[in-house]
Design a protein around this motif. Structure first.
Motif, PDB file in Angstrom:
ATOM      1  N   VAL A   1       6.343  21.380  -2.377  1.00 52.79           N
ATOM      2  CA  VAL A   1       6.164  19.927  -2.464  1.00 52.79           C
ATOM      3  C   VAL A   1       4.744  19.580  -2.033  1.00 52.79           C
ATOM      4  CG1 VAL A   1       6.896  17.697  -1.567  1.00 52.79           C
ATOM      5  CG2 VAL A   1       8.594  19.472  -2.037  1.00 52.79           C
ATOM      6  N   GLN A   2       4.056  18.819  -2.865  1.00 54.34           N
ATOM      7  CA  GLN A   2       2.713  18.329  -2.513  1.00 54.34           C
ATOM      8  C   GLN A   2       2.809  16.838  -2.227  1.00 54.34           C
ATOM      9  OE1 GLN A   2       2.862  20.206  -5.721  1.00 54.34           O
ATOM     10  NE2 GLN A   2       2.855  21.913  -4.282  1.00 54.34           N
ATOM     11  N   LEU A   3       2.179  16.427  -1.149  1.00 55.35           N
ATOM     12  CA  LEU A   3       2.206  15.022  -0.742  1.00 55.35           C
ATOM     13  C   LEU A   3       0.818  14.423  -0.878  1.00 55.35           C
ATOM     14  CD1 LEU A   3       4.353  15.359   2.514  1.00 55.35           C
ATOM     15  CD2 LEU A   3       5.123  14.838   0.200  1.00 55.35           C
ATOM     16  N   GLN A   4       0.761  13.207  -1.371  1.00 58.00           N
ATOM     17  CA  GLN A   4      -0.504  12.502  -1.556  1.00 58.00           C
ATOM     18  C   GLN A   4      -0.404  11.143  -0.897  1.00 58.00           C
ATOM     19  OE1 GLN A   4      -3.269  13.657  -3.466  1.00 58.00           O
ATOM     20  NE2 GLN A   4      -4.420  11.851  -2.830  1.00 58.00           N
ATOM     21  N   ALA A   5      -1.147  10.959   0.170  1.00 57.26           N
ATOM     22  CA  ALA A   5      -1.169   9.673   0.852  1.00 57.26           C
ATOM     23  C   ALA A   5      -2.285   8.808   0.295  1.00 57.26           C
ATOM     24  CB  ALA A   5      -1.369   9.873   2.351  1.00 57.26           C
ATOM     25  N   SER A   6      -2.035   7.526   0.207  1.00 58.92           N
ATOM     26  CA  SER A   6      -3.033   6.591  -0.301  1.00 58.92           C
ATOM     27  C   SER A   6      -2.803   5.217   0.319  1.00 58.92           C
ATOM     28  CB  SER A   6      -2.940   6.497  -1.829  1.00 58.92           C
ATOM     29  OG  SER A   6      -1.670   6.011  -2.215  1.00 58.92           O
ATOM     30  N   GLY A   7      -3.762   4.319   0.063  1.00 56.07           N
ATOM     31  CA  GLY A   7      -3.609   2.952   0.525  1.00 56.07           C
ATOM     32  C   GLY A   7      -4.444   2.583   1.728  1.00 56.07           C
ATOM     33  N   GLY A   8      -5.152   3.543   2.286  1.00 58.64           N
ATOM     34  CA  GLY A   8      -6.001   3.239   3.426  1.00 58.64           C
ATOM     35  C   GLY A   8      -7.204   2.401   3.019  1.00 58.64           C
ATOM     36  N   GLY A   9      -7.900   1.918   4.009  1.00 63.98           N
ATOM     37  CA  GLY A   9      -9.080   1.115   3.744  1.00 63.98           C
ATOM     38  C   GLY A   9      -9.546   0.409   4.990  1.00 63.98           C
ATOM     39  N   LEU A  10     -10.455  -0.536   4.782  1.00 61.91           N
ATOM     40  CA  LEU A  10     -11.018  -1.324   5.881  1.00 61.91           C
ATOM     41  C   LEU A  10     -10.333  -2.683   5.912  1.00 61.91           C
ATOM     42  CD1 LEU A  10     -13.176  -1.838   8.065  1.00 61.91           C
ATOM     43  CD2 LEU A  10     -14.703  -2.581   6.211  1.00 61.91           C
ATOM     44  N   VAL A  11      -9.856  -3.064   7.080  1.00 64.23           N
ATOM     45  CA  VAL A  11      -9.167  -4.342   7.228  1.00 64.23           C
ATOM     46  C   VAL A  11      -9.549  -4.951   8.570  1.00 64.23           C
ATOM     47  CG1 VAL A  11      -7.107  -3.273   8.236  1.00 64.23           C
ATOM     48  CG2 VAL A  11      -6.907  -5.471   7.057  1.00 64.23           C
ATOM     49  N   GLN A  12      -9.533  -6.264   8.633  1.00 65.13           N
ATOM     50  CA  GLN A  12      -9.839  -6.932   9.893  1.00 65.13           C
ATOM     51  C   GLN A  12      -8.615  -6.919  10.807  1.00 65.13           C
ATOM     52  OE1 GLN A  12     -11.331 -10.858   8.891  1.00 65.13           O
ATOM     53  NE2 GLN A  12     -13.444 -10.124   9.007  1.00 65.13           N
ATOM     54  N   ALA A  13      -8.857  -7.001  12.081  1.00 64.89           N
ATOM     55  CA  ALA A  13      -7.763  -7.073  13.044  1.00 64.89           C
ATOM     56  C   ALA A  13      -6.842  -8.238  12.686  1.00 64.89           C
ATOM     57  CB  ALA A  13      -8.319  -7.241  14.449  1.00 64.89           C
ATOM     58  N   GLY A  14      -5.552  -7.982  12.774  1.00 67.20           N
ATOM     59  CA  GLY A  14      -4.561  -8.971  12.397  1.00 67.20           C
ATOM     60  C   GLY A  14      -4.113  -8.863  10.952  1.00 67.20           C
ATOM     61  N   GLY A  15      -4.810  -8.067  10.194  1.00 61.81           N
ATOM     62  CA  GLY A  15      -4.478  -7.906   8.786  1.00 61.81           C
ATOM     63  C   GLY A  15      -3.380  -6.884   8.553  1.00 61.81           C
ATOM     64  N   SER A  16      -3.118  -6.639   7.275  1.00 59.68           N
ATOM     65  CA  SER A  16      -2.042  -5.725   6.875  1.00 59.68           C
ATOM     66  C   SER A  16      -2.528  -4.732   5.831  1.00 59.68           C
ATOM     67  CB  SER A  16      -0.861  -6.517   6.289  1.00 59.68           C
ATOM     68  OG  SER A  16      -0.308  -7.402   7.229  1.00 59.68           O
ATOM     69  N   LEU A  17      -1.878  -3.598   5.818  1.00 58.56           N
ATOM     70  CA  LEU A  17      -2.076  -2.587   4.783  1.00 58.56           C
ATOM     71  C   LEU A  17      -0.740  -1.913   4.514  1.00 58.56           C
ATOM     72  CD1 LEU A  17      -5.352  -0.622   5.718  1.00 58.56           C
ATOM     73  CD2 LEU A  17      -5.013  -2.067   3.713  1.00 58.56           C
ATOM     74  N   ARG A  18      -0.567  -1.440   3.300  1.00 56.52           N
ATOM     75  CA  ARG A  18       0.595  -0.626   3.000  1.00 56.52           C
ATOM     76  C   ARG A  18       0.144   0.736   2.506  1.00 56.52           C
ATOM     77  NH1 ARG A  18       5.575  -1.315  -1.321  1.00 56.52           N
ATOM     78  NH2 ARG A  18       3.940  -0.712  -2.806  1.00 56.52           N
ATOM     79  N   LEU A  19       0.547   1.756   3.205  1.00 53.72           N
ATOM     80  CA  LEU A  19       0.255   3.123   2.814  1.00 53.72           C
ATOM     81  C   LEU A  19       1.397   3.658   1.960  1.00 53.72           C
ATOM     82  CD1 LEU A  19      -1.101   4.616   6.158  1.00 53.72           C
ATOM     83  CD2 LEU A  19      -2.306   3.293   4.418  1.00 53.72           C
ATOM     84  N   SER A  20       1.040   4.499   1.011  1.00 50.45           N
ATOM     85  CA  SER A  20       2.028   5.157   0.168  1.00 50.45           C
ATOM     86  C   SER A  20       1.884   6.669   0.294  1.00 50.45           C
ATOM     87  CB  SER A  20       1.848   4.749  -1.292  1.00 50.45           C
ATOM     88  OG  SER A  20       2.014   3.366  -1.461  1.00 50.45           O
ATOM     89  N   CYS A  21       2.986   7.343   0.141  1.00 49.58           N
ATOM     90  CA  CYS A  21       2.988   8.803   0.144  1.00 49.58           C
ATOM     91  C   CYS A  21       3.819   9.240  -1.054  1.00 49.58           C
ATOM     92  CB  CYS A  21       3.573   9.339   1.441  1.00 49.58           C
ATOM     93  SG  CYS A  21       3.724  11.138   1.504  1.00 49.58           S
ATOM     94  N   ALA A  22       3.152   9.787  -2.047  1.00 43.11           N
ATOM     95  CA  ALA A  22       3.825  10.208  -3.265  1.00 43.11           C
ATOM     96  C   ALA A  22       3.953  11.726  -3.289  1.00 43.11           C
ATOM     97  CB  ALA A  22       3.047   9.729  -4.482  1.00 43.11           C
TER      98      ALA A  22
END
Length: 118
Positions: A1-22
């Protein structure tokens, strides 16, 4: 099984991000999935985990009530929703998979960088 994480980035404090792992090369439906992170100069630490059927989520105390973990087995994907981000959440985030609850994680993704600015 190979896993690929994505969705990271630069965000300001208080913000949101959603990471995915396919996943590729196999199905995630039988695996317990986890998210870990490693900040610069620090050891890798546990963030969250979820069972094969989406139940019994676990969270590190530092992210509890701010992060959520979910999965879509039909899409072979696991998510980490990160809300109310803090500068101390800055790290490379990794997803991982294992079959047995008390075993070590067997498969690891390559990581995705999350940077939270103050």
């Amino acid at each position: 099984v190979q896993l690929q994480a994505s969705g990271g980035g630069l965000v300001q404090a208080g913000g949101s991000l959603r990471l995915s792992c396919a996943a590729s090369g196999g199905t995630l439906s039988a695996y317990r999935m986890g998210w870990f992170r490693q900040a610069p100069g620090k050891e890798r630490e546990f963030v969250a985990a979820i069972t094969w059927n989406g139940g019994s989520p676990l969270f590190a105390n530092s992210v509890k009530d701010r992060f959520a973990i979910s999965r879509e087995n039909a899409k072979n994907t696991v998510y980490l929703q990160m809300n109310s981000l803090k500068p101390e959440d800055t790290a490379v985030y990794y997803c991982a998979a294992k079959l047995l609850a008390h075993a070590e994680y067997e498969y690891w993704g390559q990581g995705t960088l999350v940077t939270v600015s103050s």
